[in-house]
Design a protein around this motif. Structure first.
Motif, PDB file in Angstrom:
ATOM      1  N   THR A  39       0.686  -1.142  -0.110  1.00 31.25           N
ATOM      2  CA  THR A  39      -0.083   0.059   0.018  1.00 31.25           C
ATOM      3  C   THR A  39       0.760   1.136  -0.050  1.00 31.25           C
ATOM      4  OG1 THR A  39      -1.679   1.315   1.029  1.00 31.25           O
ATOM      5  CG2 THR A  39      -0.039   0.288   2.395  1.00 31.25           C
ATOM      6  N   ASP A  40       0.360   2.234  -0.612  1.00 28.20           N
ATOM      7  CA  ASP A  40       1.030   3.682  -0.349  1.00 28.20           C
ATOM      8  C   ASP A  40       0.500   4.529   0.532  1.00 28.20           C
ATOM      9  OD1 ASP A  40       2.522   3.107  -2.823  1.00 28.20           O
ATOM     10  OD2 ASP A  40       0.942   3.946  -4.302  1.00 28.20           O
ATOM     11  N   ASP A  41      -0.492   4.199   1.549  1.00 23.88           N
ATOM     12  CA  ASP A  41      -0.765   4.439   2.503  1.00 23.88           C
ATOM     13  C   ASP A  41      -1.109   3.825   3.881  1.00 23.88           C
ATOM     14  OD1 ASP A  41      -1.920   6.913   0.663  1.00 23.88           O
ATOM     15  OD2 ASP A  41      -3.240   5.354  -0.221  1.00 23.88           O
ATOM     16  N   THR A  65      -9.048  -0.382   2.879  1.00 23.80           N
ATOM     17  CA  THR A  65      -8.860   0.821   2.022  1.00 23.80           C
ATOM     18  C   THR A  65      -7.813   0.411   1.050  1.00 23.80           C
ATOM     19  OG1 THR A  65      -7.291   1.643   3.761  1.00 23.80           O
ATOM     20  CG2 THR A  65      -9.348   2.412   3.821  1.00 23.80           C
ATOM     21  N   SER A  66      -7.238   1.508   0.281  1.00 27.24           N
ATOM     22  CA  SER A  66      -6.173   1.444  -0.947  1.00 27.24           C
ATOM     23  C   SER A  66      -5.232   0.356  -0.420  1.00 27.24           C
ATOM     24  CB  SER A  66      -5.826   2.638  -1.332  1.00 27.24           C
ATOM     25  OG  SER A  66      -4.869   2.315  -2.401  1.00 27.24           O
ATOM     26  N   HIS A  67      -5.016  -0.762  -1.342  1.00 29.14           N
ATOM     27  CA  HIS A  67      -3.848  -1.568  -1.146  1.00 29.14           C
ATOM     28  C   HIS A  67      -4.053  -2.690  -2.377  1.00 29.14           C
ATOM     29  CE1 HIS A  67      -6.818  -4.466   0.176  1.00 29.14           C
ATOM     30  NE2 HIS A  67      -5.999  -5.349   0.391  1.00 29.14           N
ATOM     31  N   SER A  68      -2.991  -3.374  -2.478  1.00 28.56           N
ATOM     32  CA  SER A  68      -2.862  -4.442  -3.429  1.00 28.56           C
ATOM     33  C   SER A  68      -2.218  -5.659  -2.990  1.00 28.56           C
ATOM     34  CB  SER A  68      -1.879  -3.889  -4.730  1.00 28.56           C
ATOM     35  OG  SER A  68      -0.667  -3.629  -4.273  1.00 28.56           O
ATOM     36  N   ALA A 122      -5.950  -5.416  -7.281  1.00 28.43           N
ATOM     37  CA  ALA A 122      -5.726  -3.934  -6.517  1.00 28.43           C
ATOM     38  C   ALA A 122      -6.692  -3.315  -6.512  1.00 28.43           C
ATOM     39  CB  ALA A 122      -4.594  -3.279  -7.716  1.00 28.43           C
ATOM     40  N   PHE A 123      -6.793  -2.406  -5.196  1.00 23.25           N
ATOM     41  CA  PHE A 123      -7.907  -1.540  -4.924  1.00 23.25           C
ATOM     42  C   PHE A 123      -7.422  -0.054  -4.487  1.00 23.25           C
ATOM     43  CE2 PHE A 123      -8.201  -5.855  -3.594  1.00 23.25           C
ATOM     44  CZ  PHE A 123      -9.545  -6.338  -4.135  1.00 23.25           C
ATOM     45  N   GLU A 124      -8.035   0.988  -5.408  1.00 19.36           N
ATOM     46  CA  GLU A 124      -7.507   2.179  -5.254  1.00 19.36           C
ATOM     47  C   GLU A 124      -8.050   3.180  -4.247  1.00 19.36           C
ATOM     48  OE1 GLU A 124      -7.568   4.038  -8.960  1.00 19.36           O
ATOM     49  OE2 GLU A 124      -5.788   2.920 -10.072  1.00 19.36           O
ATOM     50  N   GLU A 125      -9.505   2.477  -3.564  1.00 19.99           N
ATOM     51  CA  GLU A 125     -10.079   3.010  -2.780  1.00 19.99           C
ATOM     52  C   GLU A 125     -10.556   2.092  -1.971  1.00 19.99           C
ATOM     53  OE1 GLU A 125     -14.007   3.475  -5.710  1.00 19.99           O
ATOM     54  OE2 GLU A 125     -12.809   5.237  -5.239  1.00 19.99           O
TER      55      GLU A 125
END
Length: 323
Positions: A39-41, A65-68, A122-125
């Motif tokens: 994740t970037d967050d 939330t956002s992750h892959s 992948a999930f952007e949100e």
């Protein structure tokens, strides 16, 4: 425990909230097959997972939330157990990548993929989904045949997807209530529905159908229909399909299995369910085994223990205690 009869790795019934992204990585790896989560967050990441095992089927509701997540070649080498996953998108949007195909999944969409080959989700949100995981040999369709649908979007409300999707969504809403013989029957029903849906999707795309795959499917369905026959054998199966036994063995070899192991696995699963079912509580273990083609009690007991790690009598007793 053999690869063909092993239960999925997720636990019988769990509900976990990630305390951190590192904790999420651990939860993902424990609940499925080994996966790499990114994740970037990480600082604001939130995730929750609820899971239930029903026989050989694992149902997991994931909200995050956002992750892959990535099934890499290196991770593939860590496990020889082969599973399919069916993803039902409930909220948000997901991207599934496998076999050089990409599927953008929106609420109500389904997609299947194979844990025995690399993939990415992948999930952007914020997103919520149901993941149903089951061994390759749970379906009558050969794995290579199913693989032709990997990372193909099965759109919401289209064809049998409009039946299977809501059924799985209802399972998600009632995980706590799924247990005992009723849960076992629902697992069987779910796999039957999934298999029927995949049959339908492939039948609507004739270019995906190969004669060898059609034969493999026919053979598996014949075996399912004749499991109770103690004389079921490669010779009788080959004769029923007007092929040589050598050709029959080649059909199974291509999917990483054998005729004997397929028959044994299917018989054991039926016996395992019957021993758990109160409707058969008055029937002896030996009689249940004989009903599904195991006439030698000692051989059956050894085979059952090798597959499930306990004797059939102990399995019946533990299942009764959990009911």
């Amino acid at each position: 425990m053999s690869a063909t009869t092993a239960r999925p790795a997720c636990q019988d019934l769990t509900s976990s909230v990630a305390a951190s992204f590192d904790h999420w990585r651990h939860l993902v790896a424990q609940s499925f097959v080994p996966l790499l989560a990114e994740t970037d967050d990480a600082g604001t990441f939130r995730g929750r997972m609820r899971s239930r095992v029903l026989d050989r089927l694992c149902i997991v509701e994931v909200s995050a939330t956002s992750h892959s997540v990535h099934r890499t070649p290196a991770l593939l080498a860590q496990s020889d157990q082969r599973y399919f996953k069916l993803n039902l998108q409930l909220e948000g949007t997901g991207l599934l990548i496998q076999d050089n195909r990409e599927a953008v999944l929106r609420p109500g969409d389904l997609a299947i993929y194979d844990t025995n080959r690399p993939y990415t989700l992948a999930f952007e949100e914020q997103a919520r989904m149901m993941v149903v995981m089951f061994p390759h040999d749970s379906l009558s369709l050969p794995p290579d045949y199913v693989g032709q649908l990997s990372a193909v979007r099965l759109s919401a409300g289209s064809g049998l997807t409009g039946i299977v999707g809501p059924f799985i969504a209802q399972l998600a809403q009632n995980l706590e209530a799924l247990s005992g013989p009723s849960g076992s029957r629902l697992a069987t029903n779910a796999l039957d529905l999934v298999s029927t849906m995949l049959h339908s999707e492939l039948a609507m795309a004739p270019d995906r159908m190969k004669p060898q795959a059609v034969l493999a499917t026919s053979v598996r369905e014949y075996i399912e229909a004749n499991l109770a026959d103690p004389d079921l054998s490669p010779a009788s199966i080959a004769a029923a399909h007007f092929i040589s036994t050598r050709h029959l063995h080649n059909v199974f070899h291509e999917s990483g299995s054998t005729v004997a192991s397929w028959i044994r696995s299917k018989r054991l699963e039926h016996i395992r369910r019957d021993l758990r079912d109160p409707l058969h509580s008055g029937t002896s273990v030996g009689a249940v085994a004989a009903r599904w083609g195991f006439l030698d009690a000692a051989h059956f007991s050894r085979t059952f223990r090798e597959a499930f790690g306990q004797s059939p009598t102990d399995w019946r007793r533990s299942a009764r205690d959990q009911a």
